[in-house]
Design an enzyme around this catalytic site. Sequence first.
Site, mmCIF file in Angstrom:
data_model
loop_
_atom_site.group_PDB
_atom_site.id
_atom_site.type_symbol
_atom_site.label_atom_id
_atom_site.label_comp_id
_atom_site.label_asym_id
_atom_site.label_seq_id
_atom_site.Cartn_x
_atom_site.Cartn_y
_atom_site.Cartn_z
ATOM 1 N N SER A 177 0.833 -1.195 0.000
ATOM 2 C CA SER A 177 0.000 0.000 0.000
ATOM 3 C C SER A 177 0.874 1.254 0.000
ATOM 4 O O SER A 177 1.669 1.440 -0.922
ATOM 5 C CB SER A 177 -0.950 -0.040 1.205
ATOM 6 O OG SER A 177 -1.912 0.984 1.151
ATOM 7 N N ASP A 274 -11.732 0.032 0.664
ATOM 8 C CA ASP A 274 -11.131 -1.054 -0.105
ATOM 9 C C ASP A 274 -11.393 -0.862 -1.593
ATOM 10 O O ASP A 274 -10.488 -1.003 -2.419
ATOM 11 C CB ASP A 274 -11.712 -2.393 0.358
ATOM 12 C CG ASP A 274 -11.090 -3.586 -0.348
ATOM 13 O OD1 ASP A 274 -9.876 -3.808 -0.161
ATOM 14 O OD2 ASP A 274 -11.797 -4.289 -1.083
ATOM 15 N N HIS A 308 -7.651 -4.800 -1.167
ATOM 16 C CA HIS A 308 -6.463 -4.152 -0.622
ATOM 17 C C HIS A 308 -5.966 -4.891 0.623
ATOM 18 O O HIS A 308 -6.344 -4.569 1.751
ATOM 19 C CB HIS A 308 -6.812 -2.703 -0.289
ATOM 20 C CG HIS A 308 -5.624 -1.808 -0.178
ATOM 21 N ND1 HIS A 308 -4.831 -1.477 -1.259
ATOM 22 C CD2 HIS A 308 -5.071 -1.165 0.883
ATOM 23 C CE1 HIS A 308 -3.865 -0.666 -0.873
ATOM 24 N NE2 HIS A 308 -3.991 -0.466 0.419
#
Length: 329
Positions: A177, A274, A308
């Site tokens: 991320s 997400d 994610h």
Amino acid sequence: MSAQNPTRRSILKTAGGLSAAMAMGGAGVLAGASTASAVGDGHGLRIVERWEDDPRMRYYRFQTNAIGWNPAVNVLLPDDYHWSGRTYPVVYLLHGGGTGQDFITFDRERIKDWTAGKPIIAVMPDGGHAGWYSNPVSSNVGPRNWEDFHIHQLIPWIDANFRTYAEYDGRAVSGFSMGGFGALKYAAKYWGHFASVSSHSGPASLRRDNGLVAHWANASSAALDLNGGTIYGAPFWDEARVTADNPVQRIESYRNKRVFLVAGTSPQPLDWFDSVNERQVLATQREFRAVLGNAGIPHEWYELPGGHFIRHDMLDRDINGIIDRLRKA
């Protein structure tokens, strides 16, 4: 758990507890203790807390003028580190953003399992809840210069205190991320530091969609880390900084590196964060891959179901690829 103030219990959990050290037997514990005694201050870092009882996982917390609080790092050593006498390659694993992300993130994801028996050192530093692996344009809470901390202090400190290859072919950087963005940024901006770069659900373009990721970096850092300060400046960006940090504008910097990319194709539609996050990640990675391809730069990429999150099979594949690319222990 707070990254700034870990309890003794959390430190024990991070390092795997005393049972792992006991399982090694007396010789392993003594070897670990003698090695740990050589780990000291330097390169702008003063150790204010440490835990070294586990033969593999070591914990250190530093005082540094780069950060206004005391950031920490986990250093995961190979199984044979204390008796092999070998020098090892290193992977720097960078965590994502949010209040639940810190230097323990990859330990929670069972990094000890994914590296068991593998000849590599894994370094997992704090990067702030929304530090974006950058020196911010402005801060209202004191210094939050994560780029200086990682590049100019932590890396030389690791090389000084552990048996590493302090060279291009001895280092990799990988992240999830926000940390995936940080990995891409560091690998390009500090070309001679890393021979391999990996982004697990990390954005690869700051300017796409009218600068959505750059705006998100500013907004999240202002809310979580900088008390209204920003990474890139507001209402107007520091354009030179954005360009310097933007992977799609640094394509030639990825030539002759191993490049590994992962993105999800089906985030949870009922989870706004997400869905928006991973859809943007996917779009930016596709843009990045297209530019890499046009430049004739090889890269390994995966688009996989889901949203994610850290995919353990991809992390395992990544670590094996890193070991294959870097100088051998």
